[in-house]
Write a protein that holds these residues in place. Structure first.
Motif, PDB file in Angstrom:
ATOM      1  N   PRO A 138       0.818  -1.220   0.000  1.00 22.19           N
ATOM      2  CA  PRO A 138       0.000   0.000   0.000  1.00 22.19           C
ATOM      3  C   PRO A 138       0.850   1.266   0.000  1.00 22.19           C
ATOM      4  O   PRO A 138       2.031   1.256   0.389  1.00 22.19           O
ATOM      5  N   MET A 139       0.241   2.350  -0.420  1.00 21.49           N
ATOM      6  CA  MET A 139       0.880   3.649  -0.328  1.00 21.49           C
ATOM      7  C   MET A 139       1.141   3.988   1.144  1.00 21.49           C
ATOM      8  O   MET A 139       0.428   3.520   2.038  1.00 21.49           O
ATOM      9  N   GLN A 140       2.154   4.794   1.398  1.00 23.64           N
ATOM     10  CA  GLN A 140       2.404   5.280   2.751  1.00 23.64           C
ATOM     11  C   GLN A 140       1.366   6.339   3.083  1.00 23.64           C
ATOM     12  O   GLN A 140       1.186   7.310   2.353  1.00 23.64           O
ATOM     13  N   MET A 141       0.652   6.148   4.182  1.00 23.09           N
ATOM     14  CA  MET A 141      -0.479   7.004   4.499  1.00 23.09           C
ATOM     15  C   MET A 141      -0.058   8.328   5.120  1.00 23.09           C
ATOM     16  O   MET A 141       0.860   8.379   5.937  1.00 23.09           O
ATOM     17  N   THR A 142      -0.766   9.374   4.732  1.00 25.07           N
ATOM     18  CA  THR A 142      -0.610  10.666   5.385  1.00 25.07           C
ATOM     19  C   THR A 142      -1.575  10.740   6.572  1.00 25.07           C
ATOM     20  O   THR A 142      -2.288   9.779   6.881  1.00 25.07           O
ATOM     21  N   TYR A 143      -1.617  11.887   7.231  1.00 20.78           N
ATOM     22  CA  TYR A 143      -2.342  11.983   8.502  1.00 20.78           C
ATOM     23  C   TYR A 143      -3.848  11.782   8.342  1.00 20.78           C
ATOM     24  O   TYR A 143      -4.484  11.061   9.121  1.00 20.78           O
ATOM     25  N   ALA A 144      -4.456  12.408   7.324  1.00 17.67           N
ATOM     26  CA  ALA A 144      -5.915  12.361   7.205  1.00 17.67           C
ATOM     27  C   ALA A 144      -6.442  10.930   7.065  1.00 17.67           C
ATOM     28  O   ALA A 144      -7.308  10.509   7.842  1.00 17.67           O
ATOM     29  N   PRO A 145      -5.969  10.131   6.086  1.00 13.77           N
ATOM     30  CA  PRO A 145      -6.486   8.761   6.005  1.00 13.77           C
ATOM     31  C   PRO A 145      -6.087   7.897   7.190  1.00 13.77           C
ATOM     32  O   PRO A 145      -6.822   6.968   7.552  1.00 13.77           O
ATOM     33  N   THR A 146      -4.949   8.196   7.814  1.00 11.74           N
ATOM     34  CA  THR A 146      -4.546   7.446   9.007  1.00 11.74           C
ATOM     35  C   THR A 146      -5.545   7.665  10.134  1.00 11.74           C
ATOM     36  O   THR A 146      -6.002   6.712  10.788  1.00 11.74           O
ATOM     37  N   LEU A 147      -5.905   8.934  10.373  1.00 17.43           N
ATOM     38  CA  LEU A 147      -6.883   9.246  11.417  1.00 17.43           C
ATOM     39  C   LEU A 147      -8.248   8.664  11.075  1.00 17.43           C
ATOM     40  O   LEU A 147      -8.940   8.099  11.943  1.00 17.43           O
ATOM     41  N   PHE A 148      -8.649   8.781   9.825  1.00 16.30           N
ATOM     42  CA  PHE A 148      -9.927   8.234   9.361  1.00 16.30           C
ATOM     43  C   PHE A 148     -10.002   6.733   9.646  1.00 16.30           C
ATOM     44  O   PHE A 148     -11.019   6.227  10.144  1.00 16.30           O
ATOM     45  N   ALA A 149      -8.923   6.005   9.338  1.00 15.42           N
ATOM     46  CA  ALA A 149      -8.910   4.557   9.563  1.00 15.42           C
ATOM     47  C   ALA A 149      -8.942   4.223  11.052  1.00 15.42           C
ATOM     48  O   ALA A 149      -9.643   3.296  11.482  1.00 15.42           O
ATOM     49  N   GLU A 150      -8.190   4.975  11.858  1.00 14.01           N
ATOM     50  CA  GLU A 150      -8.177   4.716  13.301  1.00 14.01           C
ATOM     51  C   GLU A 150      -9.564   4.892  13.904  1.00 14.01           C
ATOM     52  O   GLU A 150     -10.024   4.058  14.701  1.00 14.01           O
ATOM     53  N   VAL A 151     -10.241   5.951  13.517  1.00 14.63           N
ATOM     54  CA  VAL A 151     -11.575   6.212  14.044  1.00 14.63           C
ATOM     55  C   VAL A 151     -12.569   5.174  13.515  1.00 14.63           C
ATOM     56  O   VAL A 151     -13.441   4.697  14.250  1.00 14.63           O
ATOM     57  N   GLY A 152     -12.441   4.804  12.244  1.00 14.09           N
ATOM     58  CA  GLY A 152     -13.316   3.783  11.694  1.00 14.09           C
ATOM     59  C   GLY A 152     -13.210   2.467  12.451  1.00 14.09           C
ATOM     60  O   GLY A 152     -14.231   1.851  12.801  1.00 14.09           O
ATOM     61  N   ARG A 153     -11.988   2.050  12.736  1.00 15.95           N
ATOM     62  CA  ARG A 153     -11.801   0.808  13.495  1.00 15.95           C
ATOM     63  C   ARG A 153     -12.371   0.927  14.899  1.00 15.95           C
ATOM     64  O   ARG A 153     -12.924  -0.038  15.445  1.00 15.95           O
ATOM     65  N   SER A 154     -12.273   2.127  15.477  1.00 18.17           N
ATOM     66  CA  SER A 154     -12.746   2.305  16.853  1.00 18.17           C
ATOM     67  C   SER A 154     -14.255   2.155  16.975  1.00 18.17           C
ATOM     68  O   SER A 154     -14.767   1.888  18.071  1.00 18.17           O
ATOM     69  N   ILE A 155     -14.983   2.313  15.892  1.00 20.61           N
ATOM     70  CA  ILE A 155     -16.441   2.163  15.945  1.00 20.61           C
ATOM     71  C   ILE A 155     -16.895   0.886  15.229  1.00 20.61           C
ATOM     72  O   ILE A 155     -18.059   0.755  14.831  1.00 20.61           O
ATOM     73  N   GLY A 156     -15.968  -0.044  15.039  1.00 22.54           N
ATOM     74  CA  GLY A 156     -16.317  -1.365  14.542  1.00 22.54           C
ATOM     75  C   GLY A 156     -16.301  -1.552  13.047  1.00 22.54           C
ATOM     76  O   GLY A 156     -16.777  -2.582  12.552  1.00 22.54           O
ATOM     77  N   LEU A 157     -15.768  -0.604  12.289  1.00 25.80           N
ATOM     78  CA  LEU A 157     -15.691  -0.715  10.840  1.00 25.80           C
ATOM     79  C   LEU A 157     -14.358  -1.338  10.420  1.00 25.80           C
ATOM     80  O   LEU A 157     -13.493  -1.599  11.249  1.00 25.80           O
TER      81      LEU A 157
END
Length: 446
Positions: free
Chosen positions: A49-68
């Motif tokens: 995968p591409m190396q992630m910048t801050y925005a998609p990294t935060l988006f993924a962290e929050v998504g996982r935190s709510i069960g996605l």
């Protein structure tokens, strides 16, 4: 066709283009970090995968935190230097922020120019005629076979190019128009429901969210055309539709493609459209706004279609393509449902404010939205309802093959490119190993 039948062709396309990503299912075994909803594949993507910048990294962290289940969006930007199966070397993406809508001087973005043409140009039996436009396909008497194409160059002079086999590889909309202009197949009539060319025009049902922060710097100018994270929990059949009033779904994507300062000016709702307050808001919002969007399915309806305009013509006197379209009620309901889910993510992100741009009926073709048009020369098993068979061969003129998203009977909640590439490989395989043994014969009996 099943996913298992198409998988080898997806694989060929992904390795030709050097796709960067993380598999979610290899030979039936779910892979940590990939898309758990995808069909089984035989191997991983050719590049990580591409190396992630801050925005998609935060988006993924929050998504996982709510069960996605977020995963790196598969990308035709190179995450590392890569040599494809044709021997063409491509460079690692530099995240310049000038990717989509621009050429790549670094050869880090897959296209026909970067992945195929350098090899073809070296072949003695290959020729490119640039600055030319095909006017129509010329049919033999009786209209059951093509004998070549007529094209025009920049001088305005017309030429006839004879051919035993004609492949229409224009953009999907132009494929359909060329078939209409050439008399290949019957143009669809929404009144009677008869005809095949122009039917099942579909688009994409997109919506978006912006979340505004005071305390974050997303550096949006560090970006690529397909850099980000995707959530497919509400895409296709990944979720239970039993109690819902729609079919279809959407992927939710955080893909910060650029921060180009003229075009990127996110501002809080209620900000004036000009003046000092607007300037101040654009400065405050530039680095501190996180955006993501839904990329929704689009289903065919009887009254969404393409045909030839009865009034307007191009410079050669040919009727222009006419598009009749609005978002079906089903797709609006689907998009609103996914927007509600996107709001849940926005609340979990915890910004100071968020804004949701919902999809509404009353489609406006003027502002840029998406180039992902599909349909118009759809594939199928019934020549009364489809323009081409499952090998993309015209039912009406068997030595014409029509390659592109024009073949899609519907549009899923994904970009069409991967499927266009896979179908092209499948058609090429059928032409080489079946059609050329008996030229001019249908590959599928009606």
């Amino acid at each position: 066709m099943t996913g298992a039948e198409m998988e080898p062709y997806y694989d060929q396309f992904e390795y030709l283009a050097g796709i960067s990503g993380k598999a979610g299912n290899i030979k039936g075994q779910l892979q940590e970090g990939g898309n758990p909803f995808e069909d089984p594949r035989s191997r991983d993507y050719p590049n990580p995968p591409m190396q992630m910048t801050y925005a998609p990294t935060l988006f993924a962290e929050v998504g996982r935190s709510i069960g996605l289940h977020p995963f790196p969006t598969p990308s035709a930007n190179m995450s590392r230097a890569y040599v494809n199966p044709l021997g063409i070397a491509m460079g690692q993406c530099t995240y310049c922020g000038f990717c989509e809508r621009f050429g790549c001087a670094n050869y880090s973005k897959s296209s026909a120019q970067t992945t195929v043409l350098p090899v073809l140009m070296k072949k003695s039996n290959f020729e490119v005629r640039t600055d030319s436009e095909v006017l129509h396909v010329d049919l033999a008497p009786g209209g059951k076979s093509a004998r070549g194409v007529t094209y025009v160059d920049t001088s305005g002079e017309e030429y006839f190019q004879p051919a035993d086999l004609v492949l229409l590889c224009a953009y999907g909309l132009h494929n359909a128009r060329l078939m209409m202009l050439s008399g290949i197949g019957k143009i669809y009539d929404p009144g009677s429901g008869e005809g095949t060319v122009g039917r099942n025009y579909c688009y994409q049902t997109n919506a978006g969210v912006q979340v505004f922060f005071d305390d974050k710097n997303f550096n949006p100018f560090i970006a690529a055309g397909a850099l980000g994270q995707t959530i497919d929990d509400y895409n296709g059949d990944a979720f239970d539709h039993g109690a819902l009033d729609f079919v279809g779904g959407a992927g939710i994507n955080c893909i910060p493609t650029n921060g180009r300062p003229i075009g990127t000016r996110p501002t809080l709702p209620g900000t004036p459209k000009w003046g000092s307050a607007w300037k101040k808001a654009t400065v405050e919002g530039y680095k501190s706004t996180l955006g993501y969007s839904s990329q929704g399915s689009s289903y065919a309806t009887r009254n969404n279609y393409l045909d030839l305009d009865p009034t307007y013509k191009d410079r050669f006197g040919r009727p222009l393509m006419r598009m009749t379209f609005d978002f079906p009620d089903n797709d609006i309901r689907m998009s609103n449902y996914v927007c509600d889910r996107m709001e849940e993510i926005a609340k979990a992100l915890g910004g100071k404010q968020y804004a949701v741009s919902r999809r509404k009926k009353g489609w406006d073709s003027v502002p840029y939205q998406s180039t992902h048009n599909t349909g118009g020369a759809i594939m199928g098993t019934d020549p009364k309802k489809s323009a081409v068979n499952t090998f993309l061969q015209s039912w009406d003129v068997p030595n014409v093959f029509v390659i592109g998203a024009s073949a899609f009977p519907q549009n899923a909640g994904k970009n069409p490119t991967g499927t266009v590439g896979a179908l092209a490989f499948r058609a090429a395989d059928a032409i080489r190993n079946q059609y050329l043994r008996n030229p001019g014969a249908p590959l599928v009996q009606a």
